[in-house]
Design a protein around this motif. Structure first.
Motif, PDB file in Angstrom:
ATOM      1  N   UNK A  85       0.787  -1.241   0.000  1.00  0.00           N
ATOM      2  CA  UNK A  85       0.000   0.000   0.000  1.00  0.00           C
ATOM      3  C   UNK A  85       0.820   1.293   0.000  1.00  0.00           C
ATOM      4  N   UNK A  86       2.170   1.189  -0.015  1.00  0.00           N
ATOM      5  CA  UNK A  86       2.961   2.424  -0.100  1.00  0.00           C
ATOM      6  C   UNK A  86       2.607   3.151  -1.388  1.00  0.00           C
ATOM      7  N   UNK A  87       2.687   2.455  -2.515  1.00  0.00           N
ATOM      8  CA  UNK A  87       2.175   3.017  -3.758  1.00  0.00           C
ATOM      9  C   UNK A  87       0.653   3.015  -3.659  1.00  0.00           C
ATOM     10  N   UNK A  88       0.031   4.079  -4.108  1.00  0.00           N
ATOM     11  CA  UNK A  88      -1.405   4.234  -3.926  1.00  0.00           C
ATOM     12  C   UNK A  88      -2.181   3.804  -5.164  1.00  0.00           C
ATOM     13  N   UNK A  89      -3.164   2.925  -4.941  1.00  0.00           N
ATOM     14  CA  UNK A  89      -4.006   2.400  -5.999  1.00  0.00           C
ATOM     15  C   UNK A  89      -5.428   2.898  -5.768  1.00  0.00           C
ATOM     16  N   UNK A  90      -5.977   3.616  -6.745  1.00  0.00           N
ATOM     17  CA  UNK A  90      -7.309   4.211  -6.623  1.00  0.00           C
ATOM     18  C   UNK A  90      -8.225   3.569  -7.666  1.00  0.00           C
ATOM     19  N   UNK A  91      -9.308   2.950  -7.205  1.00  0.00           N
ATOM     20  CA  UNK A  91     -10.258   2.293  -8.107  1.00  0.00           C
ATOM     21  C   UNK A  91     -11.403   3.237  -8.454  1.00  0.00           C
ATOM     22  N   UNK A  92     -11.729   3.307  -9.738  1.00  0.00           N
ATOM     23  CA  UNK A  92     -12.802   4.181 -10.214  1.00  0.00           C
ATOM     24  C   UNK A  92     -13.546   3.429 -11.322  1.00  0.00           C
ATOM     25  N   UNK A  93     -14.811   3.074 -11.090  1.00  0.00           N
ATOM     26  CA  UNK A  93     -15.521   3.144  -9.822  1.00  0.00           C
ATOM     27  C   UNK A  93     -15.186   1.911  -8.982  1.00  0.00           C
ATOM     28  N   UNK A  94     -15.561   1.965  -7.701  1.00  0.00           N
ATOM     29  CA  UNK A  94     -15.109   0.935  -6.796  1.00  0.00           C
ATOM     30  C   UNK A  94     -15.742  -0.419  -6.973  1.00  0.00           C
ATOM     31  N   UNK A  95     -16.760  -0.523  -7.830  1.00  0.00           N
ATOM     32  CA  UNK A  95     -17.396  -1.833  -7.965  1.00  0.00           C
ATOM     33  C   UNK A  95     -16.550  -2.829  -8.759  1.00  0.00           C
ATOM     34  N   UNK A  96     -15.393  -2.427  -9.243  1.00  0.00           N
ATOM     35  CA  UNK A  96     -14.507  -3.353  -9.938  1.00  0.00           C
ATOM     36  C   UNK A  96     -13.389  -3.862  -9.020  1.00  0.00           C
ATOM     37  N   UNK A  97     -13.578  -3.719  -7.709  1.00  0.00           N
ATOM     38  CA  UNK A  97     -12.483  -3.984  -6.772  1.00  0.00           C
ATOM     39  C   UNK A  97     -12.622  -5.293  -5.993  1.00  0.00           C
ATOM     40  N   UNK A  98     -13.424  -6.251  -6.464  1.00  0.00           N
ATOM     41  CA  UNK A  98     -13.593  -7.495  -5.707  1.00  0.00           C
ATOM     42  C   UNK A  98     -12.300  -8.307  -5.660  1.00  0.00           C
ATOM     43  N   UNK A  99     -11.606  -8.431  -6.785  1.00  0.00           N
ATOM     44  CA  UNK A  99     -10.330  -9.161  -6.777  1.00  0.00           C
ATOM     45  C   UNK A  99      -9.325  -8.449  -5.880  1.00  0.00           C
ATOM     46  N   UNK A 100      -9.352  -7.147  -5.898  1.00  0.00           N
ATOM     47  CA  UNK A 100      -8.493  -6.342  -5.018  1.00  0.00           C
ATOM     48  C   UNK A 100      -8.752  -6.677  -3.556  1.00  0.00           C
ATOM     49  N   UNK A 101     -10.002  -6.829  -3.182  1.00  0.00           N
ATOM     50  CA  UNK A 101     -10.332  -7.171  -1.797  1.00  0.00           C
ATOM     51  C   UNK A 101      -9.800  -8.559  -1.441  1.00  0.00           C
ATOM     52  N   UNK A 102      -9.941  -9.493  -2.368  1.00  0.00           N
ATOM     53  CA  UNK A 102      -9.480 -10.862  -2.101  1.00  0.00           C
ATOM     54  C   UNK A 102      -7.971 -10.930  -1.928  1.00  0.00           C
ATOM     55  N   UNK A 103      -7.244 -10.069  -2.603  1.00  0.00           N
ATOM     56  CA  UNK A 103      -5.775 -10.097  -2.545  1.00  0.00           C
ATOM     57  C   UNK A 103      -5.209  -9.271  -1.393  1.00  0.00           C
ATOM     58  N   UNK A 104      -6.062  -8.556  -0.684  1.00  0.00           N
ATOM     59  CA  UNK A 104      -5.569  -7.650   0.362  1.00  0.00           C
ATOM     60  C   UNK A 104      -6.125  -8.011   1.730  1.00  0.00           C
ATOM     61  N   UNK A 105      -6.186  -9.311   2.013  1.00  0.00           N
ATOM     62  CA  UNK A 105      -6.479  -9.761   3.364  1.00  0.00           C
ATOM     63  C   UNK A 105      -7.938  -9.924   3.732  1.00  0.00           C
ATOM     64  N   UNK A 106      -8.838  -9.934   2.727  1.00  0.00           N
ATOM     65  CA  UNK A 106     -10.265 -10.031   3.064  1.00  0.00           C
ATOM     66  C   UNK A 106     -10.912 -11.308   2.551  1.00  0.00           C
TER      67      UNK A 106
END
Length: 627
Positions: free
Chosen positions: A66-87
């Motif tokens: 998370x040092x480098x910042x990743x911004x999702x637009x719009x956030x509904x495409x972030x399910x894989x992101x959630x799975x890869x980040x501890x959720x």
């Protein structure tokens, strides 16, 4: 199906970076399997998240999040992101009451840079972060991932224009899932992008430019010719000239599903680009699930479904939705009124305008994700004698308040705003709850504000609004109607007139819109306890039926208002100001949402938690009367 052997071992992107490329391919399949299985149970935004699985892997693999910042637009495409980040362990609670959000949320994870439920904000956020990093000498990368639909909004281009002019170190990834560029051209452009951004070529190009510039005018002319040749090639094969004109270095397009292309391209961009750069990535919406690939629009946001057939799971039969009744009624009115025009901001299905678009294509306009333009565009139509109806979600209309005030209400133009999804909307949560509209709209002059108690009243109110000759907002909730019978003939309601639904001497219940039927149920229960509550359906929030409200406030001596909206500045506030104007200082209690954002959950649960369902109204009345 791929046996789950990798995803369970990914606790953070750091684990991901230990994997080989072949393992990443397998992990992509596991991610898709997990997303499909979970959304089939919980509902959610399926197709958008399936389309960015490889892109998500590549971004977390290449960048030091998370040092480098990743911004999702719009956030509904972030399910894989959630799975890869501890959720992973909580992913089954997706969009559930008390579970994890369907959108990025900072309290959930340090990997979620900002809450994003609406579109077109990522580049602005990213530009701000990049500018702050320069000022504070903070060395990190900022990456904004924006969907192609979000690029139709003016805010995205405002941000591109500003960020390009600032020359900040910002990376924008354009997730283009429209497939507007053929595979052959895309493959060639992918080859060009990797070669043109490679370390060796970058070094060679910089060296050539330096030597040519040393040759003064002759060198400058040669360099200009070389640059023109490169730009012409890009312009012929890609839309890159648009972004280059905004001073972004353009890279792409490349396939968003080929990790062997994505990873080296993003690595080159990370290591060898300074200043703003846009990476154009072509993806397939719904990738990996055949039903979603065939009908990506139908699987954009879904309820629970059967994975094998793709069909929605059987639900208890419900009354037609407010949205459906709105669409049907607008078509009925348009059949006899050629001046009726339907407008949507990229939501023809969601707002119920799809049937209107099919029946009256010459009078239907989808302006893209551009609520501000949609509102002033409607004003222009009204100025020319048309009767435009803009159908928009309550939380999306927040973006167009200036246009509504300045371009519609100030010149008093006959524009109708059909404000869908007003009140709490359920599992989409705080980014989508339409609880602020009453407080925002109530002070605006020249505006008539209507709230139907049920779907039958909705059709009459729409007819009223379109024949009013001045600005009007019709506010109605998400979901099924009350199941009441629909009148065959539409009629105009007298503006500013409410109706007394029940007489009573102990208490006046003043419910707004979809709280009318719960208030009637509460009055029935109170009657069994010996309490006679009067119930008024105000119909109009602005103008209020002040005579009717004041008369029954005098008779009962107590007023309890109920609204599916925020208390501050809402319907209850309007009633108290009305009573004060008439010198009536009777006790008033207001029920609605407190000064806090409301989390996701079923509408019925959220109504109960706020005390605005029939049981909550009854208990508040008893407490008010000290019974």
């Amino acid at each position: 199906m791929v046996r789950k052997k990798l995803l369970a071992g990914i606790g953070s992107p750091q684990d991901l970076r230990e994997l080989a490329l072949a393992d990443l391919e397998d992990l992509a399949e596991e991610l898709r399997e997990s997303i499909i299985e979970t959304v089939a149970e919980t509902g959610g935004h399926l197709a958008p998240s399936l389309g960015v699985v490889e892109l998500t892997l590549a971004l977390h693999y290449v960048f030091d999040t998370p040092k480098d910042k990743l911004i999702w637009d719009v956030g509904h495409q972030a399910y894989a992101h959630k799975l890869l980040t501890g959720r992973l362990a909580r992913f089954h609670t997706l969009r559930q009451y008390g579970g994890i959000s369907g959108f990025p949320k900072r309290v959930e994870s340090e990997y979620d840079t900002i809450e994003t439920g609406h579109s077109s904000t990522s580049i602005s956020f990213g530009a701000g972060l990049a500018a702050a990093d320069r000022i504070r000498k903070n060395r990190r990368k900022v990456v904004a991932v924006i969907g192609d639909g979000a690029m139709t909004a003016g805010m995205a281009f405002e941000a591109l224009n500003h960020a390009g002019g600032m020359d900040e170190d910002l990376i924008v990834v354009l997730n283009d899932n429209e497939m507007s560029i053929s595979e052959n051209v895309g493959a060639l452009s992918s080859f060009m992008s990797r070669r043109m951004t490679g370390k060796t070529v970058r070094r060679l190009r910089d060296h050539v430019e330096e030597r040519l510039l040393a040759l003064s005018t002759v060198g400058e002319n040669i360099l200009a010719l070389l640059r023109k040749s490169e730009e012409c090639t890009k312009a012929f094969f890609t839309p890159g000239m648009l972004f280059e004109a905004l001073k972004f270095k353009y890279v792409g397009p490349i396939s968003g599903h080929q990790l062997e292309d994505l990873i080296p391209t993003l690595t080159n961009v990370r290591d060898h680009n300074h200043g703003p750069v846009l990476v154009h990535v072509i993806t397939t919406k719904g990738k990996g699930y055949v039903h979603a690939e065939r009908q990506p629009g139908s699987y954009h946001g879904v309820g629970s479904f059967d994975i094998a057939s793709g069909k929605p799971r059987a639900q208890p039969e419900a009354a037609p939705s407010y949205t459906k009744i709105f669409g049907q009624t607008l078509c009925r009115i348009a059949e006899t009124n050629p001046c009726i025009v339907g407008i949507t901001a990229a939501m023809p299905d969601g707002t119920g305008l799809a049937p209107f678009a099919a029946a009256f294509p010459e009078r239907f306009f989808d302006v893209g994700i551009a609520e501000q333009h949609a509102t002033t565009f409607a004003a222009g139509l009204a100025l020319a004698g048309m009767r435009p109806c803009l159908a928009v979600y309550s939380s999306f209309m927040q973006r167009a308040m200036d246009q509504l005030i300045h371009d519609v209400c100030l010149p008093n133009l006959p524009v109708t705003i059909a404000l869908d999804r007003s009140g709490v909307v359920g599992e989409d949560g705080p980014t989508h709850h339409g609880v602020f509209d009453l407080a925002c709209l109530r002070p605006v002059p020249n505006l008539t504000l209507m709230m139907p108690a049920d779907e039958n009243e909705l059709q009459h109110m729409l007819y009223t609004a379109l024949n009013l000759g001045s600005p009007a907002v019709l506010r109605y909730p998400r979901g099924a109607g009350c199941g009441v019978a629909l009148d065959a003939e539409l009629k105009a309601l007298p503006v500013g007139r409410g109706e007394l639904l029940r007489a009573g001497s102990d208490l006046l219940l003043l419910p707004a819109g979809n709280r009318v039927h719960p208030a009637l149920a509460a009055a029935d229960r109170l009657a069994r306890a010996g309490i006679q509550a009067a119930v008024i359906n105000p119909r109009f929030l602005k103008p209020l039926d002040e005579g009717l409200i004041c008369a029954w406030a005098r008779k009962t001596g107590r007023v309890l208002t109920v609204e599916d909206g925020c208390i501050a500045g809402g319907f209850g506030s309007a009633v108290m100001q009305c009573l004060q104007r008439h010198g009536l200082y009777v006790p008033v209690r207001t029920l609605g949402y407190q000064d806090a954002f409301i989390e996701q959950g079923p509408q019925a649960t959220l109504w109960r938690e706020a005390g605005i369902d029939s049981g909550g109204i009854e208990q508040s009345a008893l407490a008010f009367l000290k019974r």
